[in-house]
Design a protein around this motif. Structure first.
Motif, PDB file in Angstrom:
ATOM      1  N   VAL A 160      50.287  32.755  44.862  1.00 26.89           N
ATOM      2  CA  VAL A 160      50.463  34.185  45.086  1.00 26.89           C
ATOM      3  C   VAL A 160      51.940  34.474  45.343  1.00 26.89           C
ATOM      4  N   THR A 161      52.647  34.818  44.302  1.00 28.43           N
ATOM      5  CA  THR A 161      54.049  35.193  44.440  1.00 28.43           C
ATOM      6  C   THR A 161      54.293  36.624  43.988  1.00 28.43           C
ATOM      7  N   LEU A 162      53.330  37.217  43.277  1.00 34.90           N
ATOM      8  CA  LEU A 162      53.404  38.648  42.994  1.00 34.90           C
ATOM      9  C   LEU A 162      53.279  39.404  44.306  1.00 34.90           C
ATOM     10  N   SER A 176      49.978  46.697  42.760  1.00 37.37           N
ATOM     11  CA  SER A 176      48.597  46.675  42.279  1.00 37.37           C
ATOM     12  C   SER A 176      48.221  45.377  41.578  1.00 37.37           C
ATOM     13  N   PHE A 177      49.143  44.762  40.836  1.00 35.89           N
ATOM     14  CA  PHE A 177      48.859  43.535  40.094  1.00 35.89           C
ATOM     15  C   PHE A 177      48.473  42.424  41.070  1.00 35.89           C
ATOM     16  N   GLU A 224      47.819  53.452  38.405  1.00 33.01           N
ATOM     17  CA  GLU A 224      46.797  54.483  38.207  1.00 33.01           C
ATOM     18  C   GLU A 224      45.502  53.943  37.591  1.00 33.01           C
ATOM     19  N   SER A 225      45.545  52.686  37.075  1.00 33.13           N
ATOM     20  CA  SER A 225      44.341  52.106  36.466  1.00 33.13           C
ATOM     21  C   SER A 225      43.851  50.884  37.233  1.00 33.13           C
ATOM     22  N   SER A 226      44.264  50.750  38.446  1.00 30.81           N
ATOM     23  CA  SER A 226      43.707  49.827  39.453  1.00 30.81           C
ATOM     24  C   SER A 226      44.069  48.333  39.448  1.00 30.81           C
ATOM     25  N   PRO A 227      44.755  47.659  38.610  1.00 31.93           N
ATOM     26  CA  PRO A 227      45.496  48.121  37.449  1.00 31.93           C
ATOM     27  C   PRO A 227      44.900  47.687  36.106  1.00 31.93           C
ATOM     28  N   LEU A 228      44.003  46.695  36.097  1.00 27.81           N
ATOM     29  CA  LEU A 228      43.618  46.033  34.850  1.00 27.81           C
ATOM     30  C   LEU A 228      42.930  46.996  33.887  1.00 27.81           C
ATOM     31  N   ALA A 229      43.480  47.099  32.658  1.00 20.79           N
ATOM     32  CA  ALA A 229      42.922  48.013  31.657  1.00 20.79           C
ATOM     33  C   ALA A 229      42.676  47.318  30.322  1.00 20.79           C
ATOM     34  N   LEU A 230      43.640  46.525  29.863  1.00 23.58           N
ATOM     35  CA  LEU A 230      43.476  45.742  28.639  1.00 23.58           C
ATOM     36  C   LEU A 230      43.858  44.298  28.936  1.00 23.58           C
ATOM     37  N   PHE A 231      43.244  43.359  28.190  1.00 29.00           N
ATOM     38  CA  PHE A 231      43.542  41.951  28.427  1.00 29.00           C
ATOM     39  C   PHE A 231      43.184  41.156  27.185  1.00 29.00           C
ATOM     40  N   SER A 232      43.788  39.978  27.070  1.00 32.10           N
ATOM     41  CA  SER A 232      43.480  39.090  25.956  1.00 32.10           C
ATOM     42  C   SER A 232      41.978  38.844  25.892  1.00 32.10           C
ATOM     43  N   ASP A 233      41.413  38.960  24.719  1.00 34.37           N
ATOM     44  CA  ASP A 233      39.978  38.780  24.539  1.00 34.37           C
ATOM     45  C   ASP A 233      39.623  37.308  24.770  1.00 34.37           C
TER      46      ASP A 233
END
Length: 526
Positions: free
Chosen positions: A212-214, A219-220, A328-337
């Motif tokens: 955990v360095t973020l 939000s990330f 504003e998107s909590s944050p996860l919205a798109l990601f590698s399939d």
């Protein structure tokens, strides 16, 4: 609550690790209960807002979950804020109480926090988090957290809140105007953490070790790492300040299985690995051991250059999976399939329960593959709105859709690619120029280590293209030589007419390059 569920199931499992200190789930939950009881005793009511300024220390999740247990709303603040800025955030959020880490000589957070607190009439209570958790004496008249928690019970019954109630207020970076508070609900936060675990194939039986360095105030780190990790009983290995060599050592010593970072962190890890291996066997890093334990490397927060993705896979044997999201998107919205091979340069596809489309300025859907439009999102992850700013909310929300301000394209298979920030778009002589495209090209030059491209004022073209470049160690190249090389690689309206060499680039606390500061350093190109 996510923490309480894991504490019931795995009370003796390590939840947090910092240096030689280990905190079990049972201990973490008990200390969060004390914070909840403290807030209740000081008159904090369900729905009240409580601010928190703290780096990646055990006290962050302790206070964070304590606030939630009391039924209050967490307002995490950037640890780099100064007194005037803290006062603004406390007043704008209407915070009734404030927890602040004391900091140190390099960053006196406590001093800045006290100045902000003193300037805010509505904030009634301030608690100072000290480096030594045993400190009980007041500091400049401010009660320490240790002293405030004395006598508080380690048992507490969490206040029940509805799914649509606010849980967290995350302030946007405020690149234009004053920062706005994105109001995120309990549903937003829980669903996003669950979605992250679904994508990363994380579960309690596997028992992951997260590095955990973020920053946890962002939000990330907060959702994808802290909330997601603690919800499945993972051990969070805390690194309060990112330093690439220390991160590599922790990856080895703690058998890290999941690492999430921004692109500049991956760039720094590659540089530290090269430096360590050049130092000889005494300082060499056993990359094979890192690759042997790490199963997920995740990038977000900014577009990941393809060159860094490729180099990391070659050196570490781990494929970075890229995602996309915003506060504003909590944050996860798109990601590698997870069911298809990753596509370098792509931010992936919409995550479960989220829709995405490309729109023009009038919210019309942009037709056709590979056409550029502004990315818009809809789903369980979208904020309730900007706190007390209905007009600002209306500007970005329409029929449940949220426009992100990012320009993107979508290929024929439905994979999305960020082209650039709409605000970063350069218009040179009537031609649209996307800085990221130029940065990607420059990073392929053997002498270039890191680059940021901006537009600067120009008398006849409106804007001209300028690049700030950090060179590889011992690289020798002139501005004219690098410009000439760029001219050979790109169309005439794209290549930079000015290149400035730098040793560092200004970055936010989350590792994003501050292009607006670079713009302030630049003179018009004639």
């Amino acid at each position: 609550m996510l923490l309480e569920d894991s504490a019931r199931r795995y009370p003796d499992r390590a939840a947090l690790a910092l240096g030689g200190e280990r905190l079990t789930y049972g201990q973490l939950d008990a200390r969060a209960n004390q914070v909840a009881n403290l807030l209740t005793s000081r008159g904090i009511q369900p729905g009240d807002r409580v601010a928190l300024s703290c780096p990646n220390l055990p006290q962050f999740p302790i206070v964070y979950y304590g606030i939630l247990k009391a039924g209050a709303v967490v307002v995490p603040l950037n640890v780099m804020l100064k007194g005037r800025e803290i006062a603004y955030h406390l007043a704008d959020s209407g915070a009734k109480a404030y927890f602040c880490f004391e900091g140190g000589a390099e960053l006196p957070m406590g001093e800045f926090g006290r100045a902000g607190f003193d300037a805010t009439d509505a904030c009634r209570e301030m608690f100072l988090i000290t480096s030594d958790p045993g400190d009980v004496a007041p500091v400049d008249g401010v009660t320490t957290l240790t002293a405030a928690l004395e006598g508080m019970s380690t048992e507490a019954e969490s206040v029940v809140r509805e799914a649509g109630d606010a849980a967290v207020i995350l302030y946007t970076s405020g690149t234009t105007g004053k920062p706005k508070g994105a109001e995120l609900t309990h549903s937003n936060m829980v669903m996003n953490a669950a979605t992250a675990n679904r994508l990363f194939d994380s579960n309690p039986i596997r028992h992951d070790n997260y590095l955990v360095t973020l920053p946890l105030f962002h939000s990330f780190g907060q959702t994808v790492v802290m909330n997601a990790g603690l919800s499945v009983g993972a051990t969070l290995v805390l690194l309060p300040r990112f330093e690439a060599k220390a991160a590599l050592r922790l990856m080895l010593d703690e058998a890290i299985t999941v690492f999430a970072g921004v692109p500049t962190m991956y760039w720094a890890l590659l540089g530290a690995l090269d430096a360590a291996n050049m130092a000889g066997t005494a300082g060499a890093i056993d990359v094979g051991r890192i690759a042997g334990t790490m199963r997920r490397a995740i990038s977000g927060g900014a577009a990941l250059p393809v060159e860094i993705l490729t180099r990391f896979a070659e050196r570490f044997g781990v494929q970075i999976l890229e995602g996309y999201g915003l506060s504003e998107s909590s944050p996860l919205a798109l990601f590698s399939d997870p069911e298809r091979d990753p596509r370098p340069g792509s931010i992936g596809v919409p995550v479960w329960g989220v829709e995405a489309r490309l729109v023009d300025e009038n919210w019309n859907t942009v037709p056709g593959a590979d056409e550029v439009g502004e990315l818009a999102l809809r789903g369980h992850n979208i904020m309730a709105g900007y706190l007390d700013r209905p007009e600002a909310t209306a500007e970005v929300m329409h029929d449940g859709w949220f426009r992100t301000g990012d320009l993107a394209r979508r290929d024929t298979d439905g994979f999305y690619y960020i082209v650039d920030r709409a605000k970063d778009l350069i218009v040179r002589g009537g031609f649209n120029v996307y800085p990221r495209e130029i940065e990607e090209v420059l990073l392929t030059h053997e002498a270039v280590s890191l680059v940021a491209v901006i537009g600067v004022p120009h008398e006849s073209h409106g804007e001209e293209i300028k690049a700030f470049v950090i060179l590889e160690p011992n690289a020798q190249i002139t501005e004219d030589e690098l410009i000439a090389w760029c001219k050979e690689q790109m169309a005439s309206y794209k290549y930079p007419r000015s290149i400035e060499f730098a040793t560092v680039l200004p970055m936010t606390a989350t590792g994003k390059i501050l292009k607006r500061e670079l713009a302030g350093l630049s003179e018009p190109v004639r």
